[in-house]
Every structure is written in structure tokens, then in C-alpha cells.
Design a protein around this motif. Structure first.
Motif, short mmCIF file in Angstrom:
data_model
loop_
_atom_site.label_atom_id
_atom_site.label_comp_id
_atom_site.label_asym_id
_atom_site.label_seq_id
_atom_site.Cartn_x
_atom_site.Cartn_y
_atom_site.Cartn_z
N GLY A 74 27.71 -22.17 2.38
CA GLY A 74 26.48 -22.25 1.75
C GLY A 74 26.23 -20.85 0.99
O GLY A 74 25.63 -21.06 0.01
N TRP A 75 26.69 -19.84 1.67
CA TRP A 75 26.44 -18.53 0.87
C TRP A 75 27.53 -18.54 -0.21
O TRP A 75 27.16 -17.86 -1.10
N ALA A 76 28.60 -19.19 -0.18
CA ALA A 76 29.37 -19.01 -1.44
C ALA A 76 28.55 -19.83 -2.58
O ALA A 76 28.82 -19.60 -3.83
N ALA A 77 28.05 -21.09 -2.14
CA ALA A 77 27.47 -21.78 -3.32
C ALA A 77 26.10 -20.93 -3.87
O ALA A 77 25.56 -21.17 -4.89
N TYR A 78 25.32 -20.31 -2.88
CA TYR A 78 24.28 -19.32 -3.41
C TYR A 78 24.79 -18.19 -4.30
O TYR A 78 24.43 -18.30 -5.56
N GLN A 79 26.02 -17.60 -4.07
CA GLN A 79 26.54 -16.69 -4.96
C GLN A 79 27.01 -17.21 -6.20
O GLN A 79 26.76 -16.76 -7.55
N HIS A 80 27.50 -18.43 -6.24
CA HIS A 80 27.92 -19.40 -7.29
C HIS A 80 26.81 -19.54 -8.25
O HIS A 80 26.83 -19.22 -9.54
N ALA A 81 25.68 -19.99 -7.81
CA ALA A 81 24.73 -20.25 -8.17
C ALA A 81 23.84 -19.01 -8.97
O ALA A 81 23.61 -18.94 -10.26
N VAL A 82 24.03 -17.84 -8.35
CA VAL A 82 23.38 -16.77 -8.82
C VAL A 82 24.27 -16.19 -10.16
O VAL A 82 23.68 -15.78 -11.16
N GLN A 83 25.47 -16.44 -9.97
CA GLN A 83 26.34 -15.85 -11.16
C GLN A 83 26.12 -16.74 -12.30
O GLN A 83 25.96 -16.33 -13.54
N VAL A 84 25.87 -18.12 -12.24
CA VAL A 84 25.71 -19.12 -13.23
C VAL A 84 24.40 -18.53 -13.70
O VAL A 84 24.36 -18.69 -15.14
N TRP A 85 23.39 -18.36 -12.99
CA TRP A 85 21.95 -17.92 -13.40
C TRP A 85 22.02 -16.86 -14.19
O TRP A 85 21.53 -16.50 -15.23
N ILE A 86 22.89 -15.56 -13.62
CA ILE A 86 22.99 -14.39 -14.37
C ILE A 86 23.27 -14.82 -16.03
O ILE A 86 22.80 -14.27 -17.05
N ASP A 87 24.67 -15.73 -16.01
CA ASP A 87 24.85 -16.11 -17.59
C ASP A 87 23.96 -17.05 -18.13
O ASP A 87 24.06 -17.23 -19.60
N ASP A 88 23.21 -17.87 -17.46
CA ASP A 88 22.52 -18.99 -18.17
C ASP A 88 21.16 -19.20 -17.33
O ASP A 88 21.01 -20.02 -16.80
N PRO A 89 20.18 -18.10 -17.67
CA PRO A 89 18.94 -18.24 -17.07
C PRO A 89 17.94 -19.46 -17.34
O PRO A 89 17.01 -19.58 -16.45
N PHE B 136 23.47 -28.00 6.03
CA PHE B 136 23.32 -27.74 4.69
C PHE B 136 21.97 -27.69 3.88
O PHE B 136 21.54 -26.97 3.13
N GLU B 137 21.20 -28.62 4.58
CA GLU B 137 19.74 -29.21 3.98
C GLU B 137 18.84 -27.71 4.32
O GLU B 137 17.96 -27.14 3.55
N VAL B 138 19.06 -27.26 5.70
CA VAL B 138 18.48 -26.10 6.14
C VAL B 138 18.73 -24.76 5.04
O VAL B 138 17.71 -24.21 4.95
N LEU B 139 19.97 -24.72 4.97
CA LEU B 139 20.57 -23.59 4.05
C LEU B 139 19.87 -23.77 2.69
O LEU B 139 19.56 -22.61 2.11
N LEU B 140 20.01 -24.89 2.18
CA LEU B 140 19.29 -25.03 0.86
C LEU B 140 18.15 -24.47 0.73
O LEU B 140 17.60 -23.73 -0.07
N ARG B 141 16.93 -25.05 1.90
CA ARG B 141 15.70 -24.75 1.72
C ARG B 141 15.60 -23.18 1.54
O ARG B 141 14.69 -22.43 1.12
N ALA B 142 16.44 -22.63 2.66
CA ALA B 142 16.55 -21.25 2.87
C ALA B 142 16.82 -20.23 1.69
O ALA B 142 16.19 -19.29 1.08
N PHE B 143 17.74 -20.63 1.06
CA PHE B 143 18.37 -20.14 -0.12
C PHE B 143 17.26 -20.28 -1.34
O PHE B 143 17.24 -19.50 -1.87
N ARG B 144 16.88 -21.44 -1.26
CA ARG B 144 15.85 -21.75 -2.38
C ARG B 144 14.55 -20.68 -2.17
O ARG B 144 14.15 -20.12 -3.32
N GLU B 145 14.15 -20.58 -0.98
CA GLU B 145 13.11 -19.63 -0.77
C GLU B 145 13.40 -18.23 -1.09
O GLU B 145 12.66 -17.43 -1.87
N SER B 146 14.60 -17.74 -0.93
CA SER B 146 15.05 -16.38 -1.02
C SER B 146 15.39 -16.27 -2.66
O SER B 146 15.00 -15.27 -3.18
#
Length: 194
Positions: free
Chosen positions: A150-165, A80-90
Motif C-alpha cells: 500500500g505504501w508503494a502504491a501511495y508513493q507511486h501515486a504521489v510521483q505520478v501526481w508531481i508529474d501530472d497534477p 487494502f480498502e482500509v489503507l486506501l481510505r487512510a492514504f486518501r485522507e492523508s
């Protein structure tokens, strides 16, 4: 008329997004996108195989970047830590392209054919992350579960960010992964409000 291939590609992406928002995806043609971008239809098809792919430009680069970030993460990190780092970079790239990302997300959400293509993209990217985790020595089952979750968490974060940048995509991403950790801990629940 754009002089470089990169400039033509950028203009085609912007023109497509404008037209999809104005008329809808189904009522927009490749010829109309090309005309709006100031290029001919042949130039459109030199850059994109069809009108859907204009909204999925950069997919191969994202796959390569995610794979590289997972494989190159420091040794000793949990999946999970590896994925969080990777998703934060992207996420940095996505955040930088918010003027395109936000309306793109809305067009995809409103168009069944694009939602289907988006799901195929997610599956393709998830498989790349699974393979990258396996290259790090993570077992097949755990790699698959970690990548999908991890991908589901990433997509959730993107959706929340679209609504609350305001807090930024990075903050939403960290929060989503923190919430996942809390959900998996015995006797804990994530903070409400995300």
C-alpha cells in the motif's frame, strides 16, 4: 521577525526549500536558512535539530493521522480498502500543500542524504501502518505485506501526481490501488498509461 512559533517554523521551511533549490542542500547552512527566514540561528535549532529535518516537518503528525485513519476505518473492510481510505485522507493534506510538496520532492530526489532520510521516514510510517492493521486484527504477515504494498502504491501515486497534477492526487491514488488489484487478479492486467 515572525511573532509566533508556527509562523517562524513555516518561514524556516520556505527559506530552506528556496535555498536548497538555489544552492543545493550541501551548500546551504542552518545559519543561512535562519537569516533568509528572518530569525536567528538559535531559533532555527529550537524548531529543527538539523537542516535535513526542515523538509520532514510534520512527520509525527502524519504517522498519527495514518494510524488513526487505519484504526478508525469501518469494520469489515479488507486491509487494502482500509489503507486506501487512510492514504486518501492523508493525500488531502499533501495536495493542499503542493506549493511546498512538489519542490520538496524534487530536492529530496536530487540529494542522496535526503533520499536516505526519506527512506527512513517511509520505513517508520510503514511500521506504524503495520501496527495499526494488527490492532484491527489483521495477521502479522498480511499486515506487513499490505502496508508495504500500500505504501508503494501511495508513493507511486504521489510521483505520478508531481508529474501530472491535473486529475488530482486522489485520482492517481485510486488508480494505483485499482492497478494493484488488477495485477493480483488472475488473467487481468492494469490499463496502460499511468
Amino acid at each position: 521577525m515572525p511573532r509566533s512559533g508556527a509562523e517562524a517554523r513555516r518561514r524556516l521551511r520556505e527559506a530552506a526549500l528556496e535555498l536548497y533549490r538555489e544552492r543545493g542542500f550541501d551548500r546551504t547552512t542552518a545559519a543561512e536558512i535562519a537569516a533568509r527566514a528572518g530569525v536567528n540561528e538559535r531559533t532555527f535549532f529550537r524548531h529543527f535539530p538539523d537542516k535535513r529535518e526542515v523538509l520532514f516537518d510534520g512527520e509525527a503528525e502524519l504517522r498519527a493521522a495514518l494510524t488513526r485513519a487505519v484504526v478508525d476505518a469501518p469494520a469489515g473492510l479488507e486491509p487494502f480498502e482500509v489503507l486506501l481510505r487512510a492514504f486518501r485522507e492523508s493525500a488531502r493534506g499533501l495536495e493542499a500543500s503542493r506549493p511546498f510538496a512538489e519542490p520538496r520532492w524534487r530536492v529530496v530526489a536530487e540529494t542522496p542524504a535526503l533520499r536516505e532520510r526519506e527512506l527512513a521516514k517511509h520505513a517508520w510510517l510503514t511500521e506504524a501502518v503495520v501496527d495499526a492493521l494488527r490492532r484491527r486484527g489483521v495477521g502479522a504477515g498480511v499486515a506487513d505485506l499490505a502496508a508495504r504494498t500500500g505504501w508503494a502504491a501511495y508513493q507511486h501515486a504521489v510521483q505520478v501526481w508531481i508529474d501530472d497534477p491535473a486529475p488530482g492526487l486522489d485520482a492517481h491514488l485510486v488508480r494505483a490501488f485499482d492497478d494493484l488489484r488488477a495485477l493480483s487478479s488472475t488473467g487481468s492486467s492494469p490499463a496502460d498509461g499511468s
